[in-house]
Every structure is written in structure tokens, then in C-alpha cells.
Design an enzyme around this catalytic site. Structure first.
Site, PDB file in Angstrom:
ATOM      1  N   HIS A  55     -10.189   1.171  -3.148  1.00 21.00           N
ATOM      2  CA  HIS A  55      -9.097   0.303  -2.697  1.00 21.00           C
ATOM      3  C   HIS A  55      -7.781   0.936  -3.108  1.00 21.00           C
ATOM      4  CE1 HIS A  55     -11.843  -2.953  -1.704  1.00 21.00           C
ATOM      5  NE2 HIS A  55     -12.461  -2.671  -2.841  1.00 21.00           N
TER       6      HIS A  55
ATOM      7  N   TYR B 143       0.815  -1.215   0.000  1.00 16.59           N
ATOM      8  CA  TYR B 143       0.000   0.000   0.000  1.00 16.59           C
ATOM      9  C   TYR B 143       0.854   1.274   0.000  1.00 16.59           C
ATOM     10  CZ  TYR B 143      -3.261  -3.662   1.112  1.00 16.59           C
ATOM     11  OH  TYR B 143      -3.985  -4.832   1.057  1.00 16.59           O
TER      12      TYR B 143
END
Ligand code: DHK
Length: 146
Positions: free
Chosen positions: A101, A24
Site C-alpha cells: 500500500h 498518494y
């Protein structure tokens, strides 16, 4: 009138930037929230940015949004693929819902390819990291303006 947006983040989102695999990115969750707050202000939105590791808390917040928010942006994280209670709560919300996301979930493991959240979402943004969160807020501002 200032539109209110709940941006709800699910389990482990608080660890963004700390994950040793870098899935991420390197930006911390606090920094991502700051970016989103600045972007929301520029768009004239009042942003309530929250994170919980607990499914029931997320359900409570989605129910609260029925009274206190005009739109929802949600990254239910791992609960995306399992939570019927989150889906049911989202289906009871009347305004726009953007599913966001950080990663491109369709490039990843098969179990991330089925989203319950998508069944209630107006639109989905994935794979663009925190930029996608800003784009989700831009989408919400446009949807609420029309
Ligand atoms: C975040 C998570 O924590 C994962 O469980 C999801 C999502 C993907 C994201 O890309 O933001 O599978």
C-alpha cells in the site's frame, strides 16, 4: 532463470499523483511503473505491471499468475477490505505474495484496518509510497532466490 512477477494494482491506482488531497503523493502512476520496471531490471526480475478498476479482471490476472508468474505483488486498493474473490484467488497461488500500500492504512480510517489480502500475503508493506513498491520487489527477489 529469470523470475516473473505480476504487480497488480486495483481501482483508482491510475489516479495516483492526481488526487487533490495528495494522499498518494505527487508522482504519477506511469512514473511509479517506470521506477518499478527499472528496479525489477536491476534485480533481474521480469515485471508485468498492471492496473484495473474491475474486481473480476484482478481475479483473472491472479489466476493467470498460477501459470505465468513466480510471485505476486498486489495493491488491491479499495478491494483490499471487501474482496473475498481476490482472497480466494490469492490462496490458490503457490508463490510469494507481497501486499503493498502506498499509504499507512493503519493510520487511516477504521474500515481500512481489515485486509482480506493479508490473509494470503507472505508479507505486507505500507506507508512508504513508491519506495515501498521497490522494497516489495526486493523482497520478492530475495524470497525467490532462497
Ligand atoms: C490505495 C487505495 O486506493 C485505497 O483504497 C486503500 C491504498 C489504500 C494505498 O495506500 O495504496 O485504502
Amino acid at each position: 532463470m529469470t523470475h516473473r512477477v505480476f504487480f497488480l494494482n486495483g481501482p483508482n491506482a491510475n489516479l495516483y499523483g492526481l488526487d487533490k488531497h495528495g494522499t498518494y503523493g505527487s508522482e504519477s502512476f506511469a512514473s511509479i511503473e517506470t521506477r518499478c520496471q527499472h528496479h525489477a531490471t536491476a534485480l533481474g526480475l521480469a515485471l508485468d505491471f498492471r492496473q484495473s478498476n474491475h474486481e473480476g479482471v484482478l481475479v483473472d490476472w491472479i489466476q493467470e499468475a498460477r501459470l505465468n508468474a513466480d510471485a505476486i505483488v498486489i495493491n488491491a486498493a479499495g478491494l483490499t477490505y471487501s474482496s473475498v474473490p481476490i482472497l480466494d484467488a490469492l490462496l490458490a497461488f503457490d508463490g510469494p505474495i507481497i501486499e503493498a500500500h502506498m499509504s499507512n492504512i493503519w493510520k487511516r480510517e477504521r474500515f481500512r484496518h481489515h485486509s482480506y489480502v493479508s490473509k494470503a500475503a507472505t508479507g505486507v508493506i505500507a506507508g512508504l509510497g513508491a519506495l515501498g513498491y521497490e522494497l516489495a520487489l526486493t523482497a520478492v527477489a530475495e524470497l525467490l532466490a532462497t
